[in-house]
Design an enzyme around this catalytic site. Sequence first.
Site, mmCIF file in Angstrom:
data_model
loop_
_atom_site.group_PDB
_atom_site.id
_atom_site.type_symbol
_atom_site.label_atom_id
_atom_site.label_comp_id
_atom_site.label_asym_id
_atom_site.label_seq_id
_atom_site.Cartn_x
_atom_site.Cartn_y
_atom_site.Cartn_z
ATOM 1 N N HIS A 171 83.945 90.865 158.245
ATOM 2 C CA HIS A 171 83.250 89.780 157.545
ATOM 3 C C HIS A 171 83.055 88.569 158.468
ATOM 4 O O HIS A 171 83.467 87.448 158.166
ATOM 5 C CB HIS A 171 84.022 89.361 156.288
ATOM 6 C CG HIS A 171 83.136 88.705 155.267
ATOM 7 N ND1 HIS A 171 83.364 88.812 153.913
ATOM 8 C CD2 HIS A 171 82.033 87.936 155.389
ATOM 9 C CE1 HIS A 171 82.435 88.116 153.251
ATOM 10 N NE2 HIS A 171 81.618 87.584 154.141
ATOM 11 N N GLU A 190 88.040 93.916 149.659
ATOM 12 C CA GLU A 190 88.121 93.137 150.878
ATOM 13 C C GLU A 190 89.358 92.257 150.825
ATOM 14 O O GLU A 190 89.569 91.569 149.819
ATOM 15 C CB GLU A 190 86.855 92.278 151.027
ATOM 16 C CG GLU A 190 86.644 91.730 152.410
ATOM 17 C CD GLU A 190 85.246 91.137 152.588
ATOM 18 O OE1 GLU A 190 85.184 89.910 152.780
ATOM 19 O OE2 GLU A 190 84.252 91.884 152.526
ATOM 20 N N ARG A 211 77.181 91.684 150.784
ATOM 21 C CA ARG A 211 78.400 91.717 149.967
ATOM 22 C C ARG A 211 78.816 93.176 149.811
ATOM 23 O O ARG A 211 77.992 94.063 149.559
ATOM 24 C CB ARG A 211 78.178 91.080 148.590
ATOM 25 C CG ARG A 211 78.188 89.555 148.606
ATOM 26 C CD ARG A 211 79.570 89.016 148.950
ATOM 27 N NE ARG A 211 79.669 87.566 148.905
ATOM 28 C CZ ARG A 211 79.508 86.763 149.940
ATOM 29 N NH1 ARG A 211 79.191 87.290 151.116
ATOM 30 N NH2 ARG A 211 79.658 85.462 149.819
#
Length: 351
Positions: free
Chosen positions: A301, A282, A253
């Site tokens: 991601h 993000e 994360r």
Amino acid sequence: MLKVLAAGDHFVRPGAVAEAIRAELGGRASVRELTGPWPIEPFGPVAEVHEASGDEDELIAALDGAEVAVTQMAPFTERVLAAAPALRLVVVTRGGPVNVNLAAAEARGVEVRSTPGRNAPAAAELAVALTLGALRRLAQVDATMRAGEWRSDLYAYDACGGELSGAEVGVVGFGAIGRRVAAVFEALGARVLVHDPFAAPPPSMEQVKLPDLLARSRVVSLHARLTPETRHMIGASELALMPRDAVLVNTARGALVDTEALTEALTSGRLAGAALDVYDPEPLPADHPLRALPNVLLTPHLAGATRQTADRAVAMAAREVAAYYAATRQGRDEGRDESRDQGRDREGRTA
């Protein structure tokens, strides 16, 4: 007949979910399909839930009469749950049900299940790939080739990268993904250090405190969960502990790392390199300075983005639906049998 909504998307496809449920339950399930916009459109907050994608009104309409819903990203907000009185089970095809308002689900008697571990092989493999790419400086080397150059000078001692073999490497978080990454590092000849307050590594690996791990590791790979305690667990003071030739790899994360501090360390040369699949914020802004740094390997991601991840998620979700069906229908059948028994007289005749 069990009424199911397969609220999939362009990764966990609703047709695949429907097919898997029919394979488990045959004609005992009726499956309606809904395709959400993810990942064509990025996920984000929807009302009070996070990491969701899709329209509440469209989901409410599709849920009409459904007892079970299987989803990847659909927003199961308080409003959606309130509008679906028949709903009793939501299966989220992710490691955790972050797109479900759990308090609202519990208040309405809706059980929520997920599919932990479905992306562990994929995420571990990308973490290893990014580690090797960062160590061998593949982003910089690839850029020279695309520019039409043939940089044989990159074979110079001061210019070339390093190896995992013989190096001390740190794995932060020893869950399903961290364990796989650590095993691969060890198989490639690295000496693995582990930091995880809740899980112990095997005897061949060394459990250490985070400052010790950072100070000794040529590579630090992050696999911890994001909690209030782990947010920004890697900040300026932690980065200062790392050797100057070390690289940081984050596929967990983005908020585990203080992005501003990491950018400064990479820009100044305090840290040799980084490989990142997750960011804070993000998506990573188009003008973010990380994008311009030659010593950073970036992916958007994609750690869990394999077909096998989607297939495992579908299979796991279908088994959860089948287990729910068996438990609920068996209870109803037992209740009917008990009623029939009570209706018989002492001579065994129906009263």
